[in-house]
Design a protein around this motif. Sequence first.
Motif, short mmCIF file in Angstrom:
data_model
loop_
_atom_site.label_atom_id
_atom_site.label_comp_id
_atom_site.label_asym_id
_atom_site.label_seq_id
_atom_site.Cartn_x
_atom_site.Cartn_y
_atom_site.Cartn_z
N ASP A 162 103.46 46.67 -20.93
CA ASP A 162 103.82 45.26 -20.95
C ASP A 162 102.76 44.56 -21.78
O ASP A 162 101.63 44.35 -21.32
CB ASP A 162 103.85 44.69 -19.52
CG ASP A 162 104.00 43.17 -19.50
OD1 ASP A 162 104.18 42.56 -20.58
OD2 ASP A 162 103.94 42.58 -18.40
N ASP B 100 111.19 34.25 -16.71
CA ASP B 100 109.89 34.90 -16.73
C ASP B 100 108.86 33.89 -17.21
O ASP B 100 108.92 33.43 -18.35
CB ASP B 100 109.92 36.13 -17.66
CG ASP B 100 108.57 36.84 -17.69
OD1 ASP B 100 108.37 37.75 -16.88
OD2 ASP B 100 107.72 36.46 -18.51
N GLU C 225 111.10 41.30 -23.00
CA GLU C 225 110.48 41.13 -21.68
C GLU C 225 111.47 40.76 -20.57
O GLU C 225 111.40 41.34 -19.49
CB GLU C 225 109.38 40.08 -21.74
CG GLU C 225 108.10 40.61 -22.33
CD GLU C 225 106.96 39.66 -22.04
OE1 GLU C 225 106.93 38.58 -22.64
OE2 GLU C 225 106.11 40.00 -21.20
MG LIG Z 1 105.04 38.77 -19.39
#
Ligand SMILES: [Mg+2]
Length: 339
Positions: A15, A159, A137
């Motif tokens: 990530d 997010d 993402e």
């Molecule tokens: Mg993030």
Amino acid sequence: MSMLTGLMSCDIGIDLGTANILIYVRGEGIVVNEPSIVSVESKTRHVLAVGHEAKEMVGRTPGEIVTVRPLREGVIADFEVTEEMLRTLLRRVIKNRFLVRPRIVVGVPSGITEVEKRAVRLSAERVNAREVYLVGEPMAGAIGVGINVHEPVGSMIIDIGGGTSEIAVIALSGIVNGATSIRIGGDKLDDAIVQYLKKNYNILIGERTAEEIKKEIGSACKLDEELETQIKGRDLVAAIPRTITVSSVEIRDALAEPLNAITEAVMLSLERTPPEVAADILDRGIILTGGGALLRGLDRRLRDETNLPVHVAEDPLTCVVRGTGKILENIAAYRKVLF
Ligand SMILES: [Mg+2]
Ligand SMILES: Nc1ncnc2c1ncn2[C@@H]1O[C@H](COP(=O)(O)OP(=O)(O)O)[C@@H](O)[C@H]1O
């Protein structure tokens, strides 16, 4: 042979966030969880420290060292430093672990440009990856949360990261109507606290202190029991350190503008959602991921504004990397969601 390869190789999920970088090794779990911060020698751009070690230096560096957040606003602001950071952390992971070159899945902001995609891909290839896949993402977050993204039923994911907030409605392995990405996230909340204290108390604090205040007493709507904290900063008039006490009511006031912007983006995205999918969201609710989801009362605030059920994902800071991990378990099944 391919069975043998499977035994000896380990695959990696990353990530690549604007605030935090997490690395997942298949079969092991999360092995790296560090701030996306690098300290470099200003003259030579030579990298001195990465992650936690670099974060400790923020705001305290002597002139010849600077700390950089190379992904600051959800875009790769500094390619070389991003690559160096990624390489340093990946080397740490790969050391003594793999006999065969790994496959790597990287979660990237959905607004990433082609040039940036190529840069991320190149960095991964330079650490000797066998195959490199990129995934947006919000999609990785949805998979991490455990949503079946292949279903013909829509789910909304919000997010909230450091540099950006991304809003996406996911169905049939794709994003319905394009993701919305705004350059407002946790960092803007921190900035707003710095500005508020400067304006109302004539006191200057650093961004790390602002983030601590946000986590300690920050909120998005009225609290049953309002909180208070002491803040140490530099008095702008007397030019000396001073301590003040501020309340969660004041900090909420400070956060109003960026929080309104996030709420507005959510409303706009809902307006653009096709009716069938809107009905799905009404049933399933909205899911919040990313560190910003941990802000007190943000779920309640969004519930009040949208009249929809809103849930904070379990462990929101790790959803994206766990999603990349799930993709690694069965890359073939997720082909459609990968760039
Ligand atoms: Mg993030
Ligand atoms: N308890 C908390 N309350 C409010 N914000 C938080 C909390 N914990 C983390 N954050 C914020 O979450 C952001 C980082 O989230 P993350 O999902 O890691 O971002 P990114 O994906 O951009 O790296 C930071 O702005 C951080 O201040």
